[in-house]
Design a protein around this motif. Sequence first.
Motif: not given
Length: 455
Positions: A321, A323, A379, A381, A413, A443
């Motif tokens: 994965s 981020e 992912a 945020n 996240e 997180d």
Amino acid sequence: MHSAGLRRPVAALPIMIAAVSDLTILLLLLAVLGLLAVQLARRQRALRGEIALLLGRIDRISEGNFDADLPPAHSPEFGQLSDAISQMAQRLKQTIDGLHEVAQRDTLTLLHNRSSFERSVERQLKKDDGNAAFLFIDLDGFKSVNDALGHNLGDRLLQVVSDRLKLASRIDEPNVAETGSPGDRPEMVTLARFGGDEFVVFLSGSASEPIAEKVAARILRVISEPFELGPHVAKIGASIGIALAGKHGKSYSELLRAADAAMYHAKRSGRSRYEVYSSALDEEVLRIAEQEQELREALTRGEFELYFQPLFDCRTLSLSSAEALLRWRHPKRGLILPGEFIPMAERANLMNAIGEWVIGEAARRIAEFAEAGRPLRIAVNVSPNQLQTVEFIAVVKASLQRFNAPPHLLELEITEDVAMRDVALAADRLARIARLGVSVAIDDFGTGYFPIWPV
């Protein structure tokens, strides 16, 4: 023969008497008709006079003179009509007075509105000798509460805030200036809702800088207390700018600009504080305003970029994965990291727009990787503002559908401290996100007290 001649006059006597009687009656009728004609003429003149008076009264009413009285009427009918006009004039006066009052008030809080406040301040500036202060108040965190709880509770919050401001400004009744003892409070306080979540206070009379700071401190204290809104409890703050008449400006517009600049500096310096204006703030305000404008234009110009930090599977050493990391490629300053522009975006209320772009761009890249045969979970945020908005779930769903991106390859996240702000709201958002097929991660889990059951 003689006897027969004597009988004719005697026989004609009744006829003569009857003729005289008819003449008398005719004369009497003519006299009566004459009297009636005279009376009718007099009555007609009186009616014309009364009608002229009524028309004159109506003209004065149309000009705004509602209190002019009429002389007594000569007839009951005109008396009733005159009374009706007088009652109508009084009701019209009350209606106009009410409309005038409404025009000067904010309909939600019943405080002075912006235009009424400006007129009041200008009048007071002409009377005062310079001992006056202008406070500009901007609520911190109101938009998040309004987005999370809805506009109805947001409006209720503004009403409670206005009530607290009245108390903090030493106002006992709505919109009524209060006289205070010298040295303890200003002689007159004018409070208004400036617009949105902004309020203004003008202190006239003995409003020195220490007095203005004392009022500002009271306002900060009452606004920092929790607000109970039905089943919800909201916490907000306030940033306040102070400008002093004479020292920082002589007119309403000059004081407004100075107080606004000081408020902006207070917000930038950490919020929930007050700041007194100084000329050094002008350059800083101008610089910040230019940066915020550049940040707004960055969205439309396509200056934001996503970088990806890979995450490898330790067992297979394969890429599992990544981020998404946001960067701003400024045309002059180069690559700018989030730590510099995210706080600015929060102050400028741009986080939702930027967050929506990030989710959309992540969905586009997910679709590209999947179409190339290299599916990769990405992912993203999520900011507190995004999570609290009612449109957040719709934004995620629309982004996935727009690019035909597999939902299970998107991971959202949120940090634990964001979830802790409203556990029920966070649990609802997480559940609805999961129903879309999107992965959810918390997180920094374990650093706070977020319960495990919503996860």
